[in-house]
Write an enzyme that holds these catalytic residues in place. Sequence first.
Site, PDB file in Angstrom:
ATOM      1  N   GLY A  11       0.784  -1.233   0.000  1.00  0.00           N
ATOM      2  CA  GLY A  11       0.000   0.000   0.000  1.00  0.00           C
ATOM      3  C   GLY A  11       0.812   1.276   0.000  1.00  0.00           C
ATOM      4  O   GLY A  11       0.326   2.326   0.450  1.00  0.00           O
ATOM      5  N   SER A  12       2.027   1.234  -0.544  1.00  0.00           N
ATOM      6  CA  SER A  12       2.805   2.484  -0.551  1.00  0.00           C
ATOM      7  C   SER A  12       2.195   3.499  -1.531  1.00  0.00           C
ATOM      8  O   SER A  12       2.262   4.715  -1.288  1.00  0.00           O
ATOM      9  CB  SER A  12       4.281   2.224  -0.879  1.00  0.00           C
ATOM     10  OG  SER A  12       4.464   1.879  -2.226  1.00  0.00           O
ATOM     11  N   ASN A  13       1.577   3.011  -2.605  1.00  0.00           N
ATOM     12  CA  ASN A  13       0.901   3.947  -3.516  1.00  0.00           C
ATOM     13  C   ASN A  13      -0.335   4.549  -2.850  1.00  0.00           C
ATOM     14  O   ASN A  13      -0.616   5.740  -3.008  1.00  0.00           O
ATOM     15  CB  ASN A  13       0.523   3.241  -4.823  1.00  0.00           C
ATOM     16  CG  ASN A  13       1.704   3.123  -5.769  1.00  0.00           C
ATOM     17  OD1 ASN A  13       2.108   4.101  -6.380  1.00  0.00           O
ATOM     18  ND2 ASN A  13       2.281   1.938  -5.847  1.00  0.00           N
ATOM     19  N   MET A  88      -4.047  -7.128  -6.786  1.00  0.00           N
ATOM     20  CA  MET A  88      -3.556  -8.282  -7.535  1.00  0.00           C
ATOM     21  C   MET A  88      -4.695  -9.187  -8.020  1.00  0.00           C
ATOM     22  O   MET A  88      -4.600 -10.409  -7.962  1.00  0.00           O
ATOM     23  CB  MET A  88      -2.568  -9.089  -6.675  1.00  0.00           C
ATOM     24  CG  MET A  88      -1.390  -8.270  -6.175  1.00  0.00           C
ATOM     25  SD  MET A  88      -0.506  -7.402  -7.489  1.00  0.00           S
ATOM     26  CE  MET A  88       0.361  -8.776  -8.219  1.00  0.00           C
ATOM     27  N   LEU A  90      -7.832  -9.528 -11.195  1.00  0.00           N
ATOM     28  CA  LEU A  90      -8.492  -8.973 -12.375  1.00  0.00           C
ATOM     29  C   LEU A  90      -9.895  -8.576 -11.941  1.00  0.00           C
ATOM     30  O   LEU A  90     -10.519  -9.295 -11.163  1.00  0.00           O
ATOM     31  CB  LEU A  90      -8.586 -10.030 -13.473  1.00  0.00           C
ATOM     32  CG  LEU A  90      -7.279 -10.436 -14.115  1.00  0.00           C
ATOM     33  CD1 LEU A  90      -7.522 -11.523 -15.145  1.00  0.00           C
ATOM     34  CD2 LEU A  90      -6.613  -9.219 -14.756  1.00  0.00           C
ATOM     35  N   ASN A 105      -5.232   2.104 -13.034  1.00  0.00           N
ATOM     36  CA  ASN A 105      -4.294   1.143 -12.452  1.00  0.00           C
ATOM     37  C   ASN A 105      -2.875   1.665 -12.638  1.00  0.00           C
ATOM     38  O   ASN A 105      -2.595   2.391 -13.596  1.00  0.00           O
ATOM     39  CB  ASN A 105      -4.440  -0.202 -13.175  1.00  0.00           C
ATOM     40  CG  ASN A 105      -3.500  -1.268 -12.639  1.00  0.00           C
ATOM     41  OD1 ASN A 105      -3.396  -1.477 -11.425  1.00  0.00           O
ATOM     42  ND2 ASN A 105      -2.793  -1.953 -13.533  1.00  0.00           N
ATOM     43  N   HIS A 107       1.005   0.245 -13.146  1.00  0.00           N
ATOM     44  CA  HIS A 107       1.706  -0.995 -13.526  1.00  0.00           C
ATOM     45  C   HIS A 107       3.208  -0.704 -13.628  1.00  0.00           C
ATOM     46  O   HIS A 107       3.603   0.320 -14.198  1.00  0.00           O
ATOM     47  CB  HIS A 107       1.166  -1.488 -14.877  1.00  0.00           C
ATOM     48  CG  HIS A 107       1.775  -2.788 -15.293  1.00  0.00           C
ATOM     49  ND1 HIS A 107       1.397  -3.996 -14.752  1.00  0.00           N
ATOM     50  CD2 HIS A 107       2.757  -3.071 -16.185  1.00  0.00           C
ATOM     51  CE1 HIS A 107       2.123  -4.960 -15.291  1.00  0.00           C
ATOM     52  NE2 HIS A 107       2.959  -4.429 -16.163  1.00  0.00           N
TER      53      HIS A 107
HETATM   54  C1  GRF Z   1       3.291  -1.400  -7.563  1.00  0.00           C
HETATM   55  O1  GRF Z   1       4.591  -1.615  -7.974  1.00  0.00           O
HETATM   56  C2  GRF Z   1       2.353  -1.421  -8.739  1.00  0.00           C
HETATM   57  O2  GRF Z   1       2.971  -1.054  -9.922  1.00  0.00           O
HETATM   58  C3  GRF Z   1       1.916  -2.853  -8.826  1.00  0.00           C
HETATM   59  O3  GRF Z   1       1.858  -3.282  -7.497  1.00  0.00           O
HETATM   60  C4  GRF Z   1       2.783  -2.540  -6.708  1.00  0.00           C
HETATM   61  C5  GRF Z   1       2.077  -2.057  -5.481  1.00  0.00           C
HETATM   62  O4  GRF Z   1       2.943  -1.468  -4.543  1.00  0.00           O
HETATM   63  N1  GRF Z   1       0.668  -2.956  -9.528  1.00  0.00           N
HETATM   64  P1  GRF Z   1       2.337  -0.828  -3.213  1.00  0.00           P
HETATM   65  O5  GRF Z   1       1.460  -1.907  -2.562  1.00  0.00           O
HETATM   66  O6  GRF Z   1       1.545   0.376  -3.589  1.00  0.00           O
HETATM   67  O7  GRF Z   1       3.512  -0.512  -2.358  1.00  0.00           O
END
Ligand code: GRF
Length: 202
Positions: A11-13, A88, A90, A105, A107
């Site tokens: 969940g860093s994003n 993770m 679909l 999304n 990627h």
């Molecule tokens: C990211 O690298 C994204 O590109 C991929 O999953 C990863 C998620 O990272 N789809 P985080 O959980 O947000 O740290």
Amino acid sequence: MKIGVLASGEGSNLQAILDRVHGREGVEVVAVGSDKPGARALERARTAGVPVRAFPVAEHADRRARDLAVAGWLEASGVELVVLAGYMQLVDPAFLARFPRRVINVHPTLLPAFPGIGSVEQAIAYGVKVFGITVHFVDEGVDTGPIIAQRAIDLPDATDPDAVRAALHPLEHDLLTDVVRLIARGAVGFDPDNPRRVVVRR
Ligand code: GRF
């Protein structure tokens, strides 16, 4: 603009969205969901005071039923944009139909190269010298939706997937938060002559 985020892991994003856009410029994260009840992403959302819910497929008849439950929950929360941030799974076409052109999304490759899972490993094995990331709209294929924005980094000697992911993460955090802001501002549209082409007015 009310946002729902779906995440399966770290969940860093999500954290970048919470830290940089949540509660600013009219953007609010109103729901964070996961297929994994133990995902760190849910913990991060709870800490930020955002409602969370886990939707393990085992608690539903099948994936489609699970996705419809997720869609119903997001709709009930007033979500206008769904962000898949390390989700993770679909998503079922029936889910996408509930949020037309409203699911994005992130990627960790320069699409259309290396879609799907294990993409950083595939890029290293292929021997690419430039790595990168893509933020795109989600369609019914695997990482095939219209591209909104991409960012690249030269890593000519890369051999370690974890090191590559570590190099890509800050790019993801910057680009994903940027795109969320642009969508909130109404700056992201489609070329009427080619709906695959996303037009961003900066
Ligand atoms: C990211 O690298 C994204 O590109 C991929 O999953 C990863 C998620 O990272 N789809 P985080 O959980 O947000 O740290």
